[in-house]
Design an enzyme around this catalytic site. Structure first.
Site, PDB file in Angstrom:
ATOM      1  N   TYR A   1       6.947   1.005 -10.129  1.00 53.02           N
ATOM      2  CA  TYR A   1       7.178   0.841  -8.682  1.00 53.02           C
ATOM      3  C   TYR A   1       7.083  -0.637  -8.299  1.00 53.02           C
ATOM      4  O   TYR A   1       7.972  -1.204  -7.666  1.00 53.02           O
ATOM      5  CB  TYR A   1       6.150   1.665  -7.879  1.00 53.02           C
TER       6      TYR A   1
ATOM      7  N   SER B   1       6.215  -5.572  -1.128  1.00 46.19           N
ATOM      8  CA  SER B   1       4.862  -5.022  -1.246  1.00 46.19           C
ATOM      9  C   SER B   1       3.938  -6.040  -1.886  1.00 46.19           C
ATOM     10  O   SER B   1       4.360  -6.854  -2.724  1.00 46.19           O
ATOM     11  CB  SER B   1       4.970  -3.784  -2.139  1.00 46.19           C
TER      12      SER B   1
ATOM     13  N   LYS C   1       9.901  -3.650  -6.939  1.00 53.79           N
ATOM     14  CA  LYS C   1       9.779  -4.567  -5.785  1.00 53.79           C
ATOM     15  C   LYS C   1       9.983  -6.013  -6.248  1.00 53.79           C
ATOM     16  O   LYS C   1      10.677  -6.789  -5.590  1.00 53.79           O
ATOM     17  CB  LYS C   1       8.420  -4.392  -5.100  1.00 53.79           C
TER      18      LYS C   1
HETATM   19  C1  UD1 Z   1       0.087   0.646  -3.695  1.00 48.75           C
HETATM   20  C2  UD1 Z   1       0.576  -0.757  -3.508  1.00 48.75           C
HETATM   21  C3  UD1 Z   1       1.153  -0.925  -2.134  1.00 48.75           C
HETATM   22  C4  UD1 Z   1       2.215   0.116  -1.893  1.00 48.75           C
HETATM   23  C5  UD1 Z   1       1.631   1.492  -2.101  1.00 48.75           C
HETATM   24  C6  UD1 Z   1       2.748   2.494  -1.999  1.00 48.75           C
HETATM   25  C7  UD1 Z   1      -0.877  -2.186  -4.840  1.00 48.75           C
HETATM   26  C8  UD1 Z   1      -1.973  -3.192  -4.810  1.00 48.75           C
HETATM   27  N1  UD1 Z   1      -0.512  -1.687  -3.654  1.00 48.75           N
HETATM   28  O1  UD1 Z   1      -0.997   0.803  -2.858  1.00 48.75           O
HETATM   29  O2  UD1 Z   1       1.720  -2.192  -2.007  1.00 48.75           O
HETATM   30  O3  UD1 Z   1       2.702  -0.004  -0.591  1.00 48.75           O
HETATM   31  O4  UD1 Z   1       1.082   1.581  -3.393  1.00 48.75           O
HETATM   32  O5  UD1 Z   1       2.289   3.772  -2.230  1.00 48.75           O
HETATM   33  O6  UD1 Z   1      -0.335  -1.840  -5.858  1.00 48.75           O
HETATM   34  N2  UD1 Z   1      -7.682   6.023  -3.763  1.00 48.75           N
HETATM   35  C9  UD1 Z   1      -8.728   6.856  -4.077  1.00 48.75           C
HETATM   36  N3  UD1 Z   1      -8.507   8.201  -3.996  1.00 48.75           N
HETATM   37  C10 UD1 Z   1      -7.316   8.733  -3.611  1.00 48.75           C
HETATM   38  C11 UD1 Z   1      -6.249   7.879  -3.299  1.00 48.75           C
HETATM   39  C12 UD1 Z   1      -6.460   6.502  -3.380  1.00 48.75           C
HETATM   40  O7  UD1 Z   1      -9.812   6.417  -4.441  1.00 48.75           O
HETATM   41  O8  UD1 Z   1      -7.201   9.983  -3.606  1.00 48.75           O
HETATM   42  C13 UD1 Z   1      -7.892   4.575  -3.849  1.00 48.75           C
HETATM   43  C14 UD1 Z   1      -7.007   3.905  -4.879  1.00 48.75           C
HETATM   44  O9  UD1 Z   1      -7.605   3.908  -6.154  1.00 48.75           O
HETATM   45  C15 UD1 Z   1      -6.892   2.499  -4.287  1.00 48.75           C
HETATM   46  C16 UD1 Z   1      -7.020   2.710  -2.780  1.00 48.75           C
HETATM   47  O10 UD1 Z   1      -7.563   4.014  -2.616  1.00 48.75           O
HETATM   48  O11 UD1 Z   1      -7.981   1.725  -4.707  1.00 48.75           O
HETATM   49  C17 UD1 Z   1      -5.679   2.669  -2.077  1.00 48.75           C
HETATM   50  O12 UD1 Z   1      -4.770   3.500  -2.799  1.00 48.75           O
HETATM   51  P1  UD1 Z   1      -3.342   3.883  -2.211  1.00 48.75           P
HETATM   52  O13 UD1 Z   1      -3.470   4.290  -0.786  1.00 48.75           O
HETATM   53  O14 UD1 Z   1      -2.709   4.856  -3.149  1.00 48.75           O
HETATM   54  O15 UD1 Z   1      -2.545   2.514  -2.193  1.00 48.75           O
HETATM   55  P2  UD1 Z   1      -2.352   1.398  -3.347  1.00 48.75           P
HETATM   56  O16 UD1 Z   1      -2.241   2.041  -4.663  1.00 48.75           O
HETATM   57  O17 UD1 Z   1      -3.367   0.340  -3.120  1.00 48.75           O
END
Ligand code: UD1
Length: 342
Positions: free
Chosen positions: A151, A126, A155
């Site tokens: 998590y 990841s 990785k």
């Molecule tokens: C993280 C990991 C990624 C992993 C994934 C597994 C990092 C950079 N990435 O992804 O490698 O595969 O977890 O689950 O650590 N968001 C909102 N509202 C929501 C949900 C998400 O604003 O309800 C935002 C989050 O703050 C983030 C973005 O959307 O900025 C993406 O979030 P998400 O889809 O959860 O993935 P990551 O946390 O980036």
């Protein structure tokens, strides 16, 4: 026909990868304990490919049951290891559960490779291993910073365990694929992301809000140092990601690898902010999403996106789908699986 063992084959990325493997002439066997997936995915795979994949409901932490699968299949040419827990927030709450599952599962797979002479491994890593990287986009040589969650640490640790193991067992080969943010679904809408546990990744949260499973969604923070204040990520369509595994396996099986451990970034190479992702969904569907701005989420990195030059050059992999394709296919899947059409 080469036989591939896919761990986590009923899960989100695993099931899409199985489709791509079968379409490229591989035979697949799956191990999945169904802790956050369902074997309904096997029905979807069968409808798309015409092939029924056998799944063993085995927990990889249980070494003896894991080894039984290898005994039954002495002709496994390679392993694609997806099976792991993957929710960042949950890993902060239950770190030991994450370490037990993700690390012991990994160790048992490596022991099986040694015991049963399986030479090739593709590991599902990841971009979270980079932590808050100093410069963007990240290349495979960008130094790994402190992990932001247990998590992400699992990785990093799995990557280290593989590296140390391969240093000794030089007859084994591995590729670490560092995924950025996988999203979207197969174009048929016959498979997609269907977590048993509550969705917490952005794209399923968006589609669940639009379908009415949630009243509204929260954008976690709009005060980051980014172009619109929300976090930036590199969203990669799951079918483009799936194909990266097939390409990586082809590469190892044809002995094109230059060393026995290689690393590749899997992203489209562009950053998209959370607010831009919401807008892309609204544009593709014509719907208005009910969202509010909330506080930052613990464990989030500010911005990360990939340099994919090495992956394209060495593996000949080229992603072809956009954030709009991601939203369109994720939305089709959400409607199909809930039976609600909007
Ligand atoms: C993280 C990991 C990624 C992993 C994934 C597994 C990092 C950079 N990435 O992804 O490698 O595969 O977890 O689950 O650590 N968001 C909102 N509202 C929501 C949900 C998400 O604003 O309800 C935002 C989050 O703050 C983030 C973005 O959307 O900025 C993406 O979030 P998400 O889809 O959860 O993935 P990551 O946390 O980036």
């Amino acid at each position: 026909m080469k036989k591939v063992l896919v761990t986590g084959g009923c899960g989100y990325i695993g099931s899409h990868t199985i489709v791509d493997l079968i379409e490229n002439g591989y035979e697949v066997v799956s191990i999945d304990n169904l802790s956050n997936s369902s074997d309904d995915a096997l029905d979807g795979i069968e409808k798309i490919t015409g092939k029924r994949v056998k799944n063993y409901k085995v927990n990889l932490v249980d070494r003896s049951s894991t080894f039984d699968v290898f005994e039954e299949h002495p002709d496994i040419a390679g392993i694609i290891h997806f099976a792991a827990l993957k929710a960042v927030g949950e890993s902060v709450e239950k770190p030991l559960w994450y370490f037990e599952n993700n690390l012991i599962g990994m160790i048992n797979i490596l022991k099986a490779m040694d015991t049963f002479n399986v030479p090739h491994l593709i590991f599902s890593s990841s971009c979270s291993v980079y932590g808050n990287a100093d410069s963007l986009p990240v290349t495979e040589d960008t130094p790994l910073k402190e992990a932001e969650s247990p998590y992400a640490r699992t990785k990093q640790m799995c990557e280290q365990i593989i590296e140390d193991t391969l240093h000794h067992y030089t007859q084994l080969n591995a590729i670490l694929l560092r995924y950025f943010n996988p999203a979207g679904a197969h174009e048929s809408a016959l498979i997609g992301e269907s977590p048993v546990n509550k969705a917490n990744n952005l794209v399923p949260v968006i589609t669940e809000t639009a379908i009415g499973k949630r009243d509204k969604m929260t954008v976690f923070g709009d005060d980051y140092d980014t172009r619109d204040g929300s976090c930036v990520r590199d969203y990669i369509h799951v079918m483009d990601l799936a194909n990266a595994h097939t390409k990586a396996l082809d590469y190892l099986l044809s002995e094109k690898n230059e060393s026995n451990l290689e690393v590749f970034n899997i992203g489209i190479g562009e950053g998209v902010s959370v607010l831009e992702a919401v807008k892309a969904f609204e544009k593709v569907t014509g719907l208005q999403l009910n969202y509010e701005i909330g506080p930052r989420r613990a464990g989030d990195v500010v911005a990360i996106y990939a340099n994919k030059e090495k992956t394209e050059r060495v593996l000949g992999w080229e992603p072809s789908r956009s954030i709009e394709d991601i939203m369109q296919t994720a939305w089709a899947w959400e409607q199909k699986r809930t039976g609600v059409e909007i």
